[in-house]
Design a protein around this motif. Structure first.
Motif, short mmCIF file in Angstrom:
data_model
loop_
_atom_site.label_atom_id
_atom_site.label_comp_id
_atom_site.label_asym_id
_atom_site.label_seq_id
_atom_site.Cartn_x
_atom_site.Cartn_y
_atom_site.Cartn_z
N SER A 107 19.87 8.25 -26.35
CA SER A 107 19.00 7.16 -26.74
C SER A 107 19.79 5.87 -26.94
N ASN A 108 19.21 4.77 -26.47
CA ASN A 108 19.88 3.48 -26.58
C ASN A 108 18.87 2.38 -26.87
N ASP A 120 15.43 15.42 -25.60
CA ASP A 120 14.38 14.53 -25.11
C ASP A 120 14.87 13.13 -24.75
N CYS A 121 16.04 12.75 -25.19
CA CYS A 121 16.62 11.44 -24.84
C CYS A 121 17.86 11.58 -23.96
N GLY A 122 18.09 12.78 -23.43
CA GLY A 122 19.28 13.01 -22.61
C GLY A 122 20.55 13.16 -23.41
N GLN A 123 20.43 13.44 -24.72
CA GLN A 123 21.60 13.49 -25.59
C GLN A 123 22.52 14.69 -25.35
N LEU A 124 22.10 15.65 -24.53
CA LEU A 124 22.98 16.78 -24.21
C LEU A 124 23.92 16.47 -23.05
N GLY A 125 23.66 15.38 -22.32
CA GLY A 125 24.53 15.00 -21.22
C GLY A 125 24.38 15.85 -19.98
N LEU A 126 23.22 16.48 -19.82
CA LEU A 126 23.01 17.40 -18.70
C LEU A 126 22.27 16.78 -17.53
N GLY A 127 21.94 15.51 -17.62
CA GLY A 127 21.27 14.83 -16.51
C GLY A 127 19.76 15.01 -16.49
N ASP A 128 19.20 15.63 -17.50
CA ASP A 128 17.75 15.77 -17.59
C ASP A 128 17.36 15.60 -19.05
N THR A 188 19.77 -2.02 -23.45
CA THR A 188 19.16 -1.05 -24.34
C THR A 188 18.45 0.05 -23.55
N THR A 189 18.87 0.27 -22.30
CA THR A 189 18.29 1.34 -21.51
C THR A 189 19.03 2.63 -21.79
N ARG A 190 18.31 3.75 -21.64
CA ARG A 190 18.94 5.06 -21.85
C ARG A 190 19.94 5.33 -20.75
#
Length: 104
Positions: free
Chosen positions: A86-87, A37-45, A97-99
Motif C-alpha cells: 500500500s502506498n 490485499d495491497c500486494g504486501q506479500l511481494g508475490l505479484g498478486d 502514491t500508487t501501489r
C-alpha cells in the motif's frame, strides 16, 4: 502448518506487519505469508497465502526484511531499499502514491 514449513528452512530473521509475515533465510531467500490485499506479500498478486517464496527478490542479496501495516520492505547488502504494498499516502517512500509490487 507454517511452523513445520519454517522448520526446514534455516532462518536468520523474521518480520511481522499488520497481517503479513516474512522470514529471511540464511541463503537470502524471502518467504511471505498472510493477508495480501495491497500486494504486501511481494508475490505479484493480491491473494492471501500460506508461506511462499518471493521469487522477485531471489537475485538480490538481502540482509533484512521489515513489515508495516500494509507495506513491506527489504534491505540489500549494498544498502538498497526495496518497498512494496500500500502506498496511498506515500508510505513506500516513492514520489507517487500508487501501489507498487516490488521496486528499488
Amino acid at each position: 502448518m507454517i511452523e513445520k514449513s519454517l522448520s526446514a528452512i534455516p532462518v536468520v530473521q523474521v518480520a511481522a506487519g499488520g497481517e503479513q509475515s516474512f522470514a529471511l533465510s540464511v541463503s537470502g531467500g524471502v518467504f511471505s505469508w498472510g493477508r495480501n490485499d495491497c500486494g504486501q506479500l511481494g508475490l505479484g498478486d493480491t491473494q492471501g497465502t500460506t508461506m511462499k517464496h518471493v521469487p522477485s527478490l531471489s537475485a538480490i542479496p538481502l540482509i533484512q526484511v521489515a513489515a508495516g501495516g500494509d507495506q513491506s520492505f527489504a534491505l540489500s547488502v549494498s544498502g538498497g531499499v526495496f518497498s512494496w504494498g500500500s502506498n496511498d499516502f506515500g508510505q513506500l517512500g516513492k514520489k507517487t502514491t500508487t501501489r507498487k509490487i516490488i521496486t528499488p
